[in-house]
Write a protein that holds these residues in place. Structure first.
Motif, PDB file in Angstrom:
ATOM      1  N   GLY A 260       6.456  13.048 -17.642  1.00  0.00           N
ATOM      2  CA  GLY A 260       5.774  11.872 -18.184  1.00  0.00           C
ATOM      3  C   GLY A 260       6.462  10.567 -17.799  1.00  0.00           C
ATOM      4  N   VAL A 261       7.033  10.541 -16.605  1.00  0.00           N
ATOM      5  CA  VAL A 261       7.764   9.355 -16.151  1.00  0.00           C
ATOM      6  C   VAL A 261       6.996   8.655 -15.027  1.00  0.00           C
ATOM      7  CG1 VAL A 261       9.836   8.584 -14.896  1.00  0.00           C
ATOM      8  CG2 VAL A 261      10.048  10.184 -16.820  1.00  0.00           C
ATOM      9  N   GLN A 262       6.836   7.327 -15.155  1.00  0.00           N
ATOM     10  CA  GLN A 262       6.256   6.522 -14.091  1.00  0.00           C
ATOM     11  C   GLN A 262       7.390   5.824 -13.343  1.00  0.00           C
ATOM     12  OE1 GLN A 262       2.816   5.950 -13.005  1.00  0.00           O
ATOM     13  NE2 GLN A 262       4.150   5.251 -11.342  1.00  0.00           N
ATOM     14  N   ARG A 263       7.545   6.161 -12.098  1.00  0.00           N
ATOM     15  CA  ARG A 263       8.552   5.522 -11.269  1.00  0.00           C
ATOM     16  C   ARG A 263       7.856   4.483 -10.399  1.00  0.00           C
ATOM     17  NH1 ARG A 263      12.528   9.702  -8.365  1.00  0.00           N
ATOM     18  NH2 ARG A 263      13.058  10.253 -10.513  1.00  0.00           N
ATOM     19  N   ARG A 264       8.518   3.357 -10.153  1.00  0.00           N
ATOM     20  CA  ARG A 264       7.953   2.335  -9.251  1.00  0.00           C
ATOM     21  C   ARG A 264       9.013   1.872  -8.260  1.00  0.00           C
ATOM     22  NH1 ARG A 264       2.974   1.772 -10.441  1.00  0.00           N
ATOM     23  NH2 ARG A 264       2.302   2.034 -12.597  1.00  0.00           N
ATOM     24  N   HIS A 265       8.579   1.768  -7.014  1.00  0.00           N
ATOM     25  CA  HIS A 265       9.447   1.307  -5.933  1.00  0.00           C
ATOM     26  C   HIS A 265       9.059  -0.122  -5.553  1.00  0.00           C
ATOM     27  CE1 HIS A 265       9.931   5.658  -5.662  1.00  0.00           C
ATOM     28  NE2 HIS A 265      10.996   5.474  -4.896  1.00  0.00           N
ATOM     29  N   TRP A 266       9.977  -1.046  -5.769  1.00  0.00           N
ATOM     30  CA  TRP A 266       9.782  -2.438  -5.361  1.00  0.00           C
ATOM     31  C   TRP A 266      10.573  -2.692  -4.091  1.00  0.00           C
ATOM     32  CZ3 TRP A 266       7.731  -6.714  -8.475  1.00  0.00           C
ATOM     33  CH2 TRP A 266       7.169  -6.302  -9.700  1.00  0.00           C
TER      34      TRP A 266
ATOM     35  N   ARG B 165      13.719  -4.714   7.357  1.00  0.00           N
ATOM     36  CA  ARG B 165      14.744  -4.397   6.365  1.00  0.00           C
ATOM     37  C   ARG B 165      14.381  -4.982   5.015  1.00  0.00           C
ATOM     38  NH1 ARG B 165      20.156  -5.979   9.655  1.00  0.00           N
ATOM     39  NH2 ARG B 165      18.722  -7.450  10.638  1.00  0.00           N
ATOM     40  N   THR B 166      14.539  -4.201   3.973  1.00  0.00           N
ATOM     41  CA  THR B 166      14.227  -4.660   2.615  1.00  0.00           C
ATOM     42  C   THR B 166      15.299  -4.223   1.636  1.00  0.00           C
ATOM     43  OG1 THR B 166      12.866  -2.683   2.370  1.00  0.00           O
ATOM     44  CG2 THR B 166      11.693  -4.747   2.763  1.00  0.00           C
ATOM     45  N   TYR B 167      15.325  -4.917   0.508  1.00  0.00           N
ATOM     46  CA  TYR B 167      16.019  -4.428  -0.673  1.00  0.00           C
ATOM     47  C   TYR B 167      15.007  -3.562  -1.435  1.00  0.00           C
ATOM     48  CZ  TYR B 167      19.695  -8.060  -0.301  1.00  0.00           C
ATOM     49  OH  TYR B 167      20.735  -8.854   0.099  1.00  0.00           O
ATOM     50  N   ALA B 168      15.469  -2.522  -2.085  1.00  0.00           N
ATOM     51  CA  ALA B 168      14.578  -1.657  -2.858  1.00  0.00           C
ATOM     52  C   ALA B 168      15.134  -1.489  -4.267  1.00  0.00           C
ATOM     53  CB  ALA B 168      14.444  -0.292  -2.182  1.00  0.00           C
ATOM     54  N   LEU B 169      14.266  -1.727  -5.232  1.00  0.00           N
ATOM     55  CA  LEU B 169      14.644  -1.546  -6.629  1.00  0.00           C
ATOM     56  C   LEU B 169      13.694  -0.495  -7.196  1.00  0.00           C
ATOM     57  CD1 LEU B 169      16.743  -2.984  -8.442  1.00  0.00           C
ATOM     58  CD2 LEU B 169      14.897  -4.444  -9.267  1.00  0.00           C
ATOM     59  N   ILE B 170      14.250   0.533  -7.807  1.00  0.00           N
ATOM     60  CA  ILE B 170      13.405   1.605  -8.339  1.00  0.00           C
ATOM     61  C   ILE B 170      13.491   1.567  -9.851  1.00  0.00           C
ATOM     62  CG2 ILE B 170      12.920   4.070  -8.283  1.00  0.00           C
ATOM     63  CD1 ILE B 170      14.459   4.169  -5.610  1.00  0.00           C
ATOM     64  N   THR B 171      12.319   1.418 -10.479  1.00  0.00           N
ATOM     65  CA  THR B 171      12.265   1.401 -11.936  1.00  0.00           C
ATOM     66  C   THR B 171      11.687   2.723 -12.431  1.00  0.00           C
ATOM     67  OG1 THR B 171      10.051   0.448 -12.035  1.00  0.00           O
ATOM     68  CG2 THR B 171      11.905  -1.098 -11.988  1.00  0.00           C
TER      69      THR B 171
ATOM     70  N   TYR C 283       2.343  -4.832  -8.907  1.00  0.00           N
ATOM     71  CA  TYR C 283       3.256  -4.309  -9.908  1.00  0.00           C
ATOM     72  C   TYR C 283       3.757  -5.522 -10.685  1.00  0.00           C
ATOM     73  CZ  TYR C 283       3.811   0.189  -7.394  1.00  0.00           C
ATOM     74  OH  TYR C 283       3.622   1.419  -6.804  1.00  0.00           O
ATOM     75  N   ALA C 284       4.010  -5.356 -11.966  1.00  0.00           N
ATOM     76  CA  ALA C 284       4.520  -6.464 -12.776  1.00  0.00           C
ATOM     77  C   ALA C 284       5.767  -6.008 -13.520  1.00  0.00           C
ATOM     78  CB  ALA C 284       3.466  -6.922 -13.770  1.00  0.00           C
ATOM     79  N   LEU C 285       6.812  -6.793 -13.413  1.00  0.00           N
ATOM     80  CA  LEU C 285       8.059  -6.514 -14.122  1.00  0.00           C
ATOM     81  C   LEU C 285       8.315  -7.718 -15.022  1.00  0.00           C
ATOM     82  CD1 LEU C 285      10.104  -4.147 -13.909  1.00  0.00           C
ATOM     83  CD2 LEU C 285      11.456  -5.592 -12.392  1.00  0.00           C
ATOM     84  N   ILE C 286       8.530  -7.452 -16.297  1.00  0.00           N
ATOM     85  CA  ILE C 286       8.744  -8.551 -17.235  1.00  0.00           C
ATOM     86  C   ILE C 286      10.188  -8.498 -17.705  1.00  0.00           C
ATOM     87  CG2 ILE C 286       7.925  -9.659 -19.350  1.00  0.00           C
ATOM     88  CD1 ILE C 286       5.285  -8.144 -18.960  1.00  0.00           C
ATOM     89  N   THR C 287      10.901  -9.600 -17.464  1.00  0.00           N
ATOM     90  CA  THR C 287      12.288  -9.681 -17.907  1.00  0.00           C
ATOM     91  C   THR C 287      12.376 -10.588 -19.123  1.00  0.00           C
ATOM     92  OG1 THR C 287      12.824 -11.585 -16.532  1.00  0.00           O
ATOM     93  CG2 THR C 287      13.138  -9.410 -15.543  1.00  0.00           C
TER      94      THR C 287
ATOM     95  N   ARG D 118       0.833  -1.208   0.000  1.00  0.00           N
ATOM     96  CA  ARG D 118       0.000   0.000   0.000  1.00  0.00           C
ATOM     97  C   ARG D 118       0.868   1.260   0.000  1.00  0.00           C
ATOM     98  NH1 ARG D 118      -5.299  -1.374   1.053  1.00  0.00           N
ATOM     99  NH2 ARG D 118      -5.558  -3.380   2.083  1.00  0.00           N
ATOM    100  N   GLN D 119       1.892   1.262   0.826  1.00  0.00           N
ATOM    101  CA  GLN D 119       2.693   2.474   0.992  1.00  0.00           C
ATOM    102  C   GLN D 119       3.379   2.906  -0.308  1.00  0.00           C
ATOM    103  OE1 GLN D 119       6.474   2.338   3.077  1.00  0.00           O
ATOM    104  NE2 GLN D 119       5.962   4.178   4.218  1.00  0.00           N
ATOM    105  N   MET D 120       3.936   1.935  -1.013  1.00  0.00           N
ATOM    106  CA  MET D 120       4.678   2.293  -2.225  1.00  0.00           C
ATOM    107  C   MET D 120       3.730   2.692  -3.354  1.00  0.00           C
ATOM    108  SD  MET D 120       7.708   2.498  -1.493  1.00  0.00           S
ATOM    109  CE  MET D 120       8.413   2.264   0.129  1.00  0.00           C
TER     110      MET D 120
END
Lengths: 150, 150, 150
Positions: free
Chosen positions: A79-85, A102-108, B104-108, A26-28
């Motif tokens: 016009g950029v969609q950023r996503r935080h995983w 604690r988490t790993y975070a990947l930002i697309t 969220y969906a990430l396609i590799t 929910r937060q992201m």
């Protein structure tokens, strides 16, 4: 099932792990959809957001909301969609009733009409507390993998 | 553990969240391994797969299976392994007994002998129902981040 | 909640799924932070780590630790932070009391001062056992998507 019954953790520990996963889902989504007031509301009133990319932490909901609004407006203009995983969650209850998550975070990042890209790889260390039954972030420390830790 | 006991959600809610994670683990493995009949079987008989990249939704298991078979055959011919990652799950039970599951969906994409790449970043909104105890997708709406929403 | 009560899986199955997620969160953090002794300790004493990228499997904790130490030292010398993400977990208890846990694995790599990149896409098939209440990997088989399976 014998295999599960022998688990060292309790069911309550496991359910907390699950609840934190849902909290982050929910937060992201709040952050990435520009719902910046809802985003700020996932921190305590005096919550702190620190990052090795920022000279000073954001202190308090108002500062956290303002920073998110500025970023959201800029991304919308571009016009950029950023996503935080967030993933690879590790949960450790602290002695004082708080929880270290604690988490790993990947930002697309995906521009309209352009290719999706990995923007950043980070770690995210949260101190979570519960207020009125809801999980909130009291302190977040983000470390970008491409920058020195301090 | 007091921290968990104060949770606002019920254990049943949390277990449903978990069950949906597991459902997606199986479902996406069906798709990415070319098990297209099993893939289609994770939708209801009249299930719908809509996407902002498709002019028309796929309607019904037969159409969903046919589209997946075509894609799987093309990827096999090209020697490409595609993988669908779903994450940042948010679950909201609906008033009518269905469940809205958003990810969220990430396609590799990885060609034999070549580098792994991010192909697409999307969101996936599912309406899930339960039939004979099993979760199924009644309606899926995928939005690619690089395309206009409508 | 009626929806959840009708689930085919038992609560114990679901909690095992969760426990495995948490296990992987800890295990991969050991690997990526260079805590190679802790990493090796997540395998059984006679654990095996096989990969289609390796001519021979690593057999036993000592070999698994030695290989991880060599890799960690090289990455430290290069100033590269590697991260292993496991996701899309599927869990199937075996007839012999072991558990087959299958995941997708995405490996990212970030040099100090440089861009984060996807390094590899893989699958990871684990045979897990429980010893003294703790989950351990007895056998791991990793397949890189860019290499032939055998």
């Amino acid at each position: 099932m014998a295999f599960a019954e022998q688990s060292t953790g309790t069911s309550e520990d496991h359910l907390l792990y699950l609840e934190i996963q849902h909290f982050y889902g929910r937060q992201m989504r709040f952050l990435d959809s520009g719902a910046v007031e809802d985003w700020a509301g996932t921190f305590t009133e005096d919550g702190v957001f620190a990052a090795n990319a920022h000279p000073e932490p954001q202190r308090g909901r108002a500062a956290i909301e303002a920073a998110a609004r500025k970023a959201a407006e800029q991304l919308a203009a571009e016009g950029v969609q950023r996503r935080h995983w967030l993933g690879m969650l590790q949960v450790d209850p602290g002695p004082d009733g708080t929880v270290l998550a604690r988490t790993y975070a990947l930002i697309t990042s995906t521009p309209l009409g352009g290719p999706a890209e990995i923007r950043l790889s980070c770690t995210c260390d949260d101190v979570l507390v519960r207020e009125d039954g809801r999980l909130l972030v009291r302190h977040r420390q983000v470390y970008r993998d491409d920058l020195p830790k301090s």
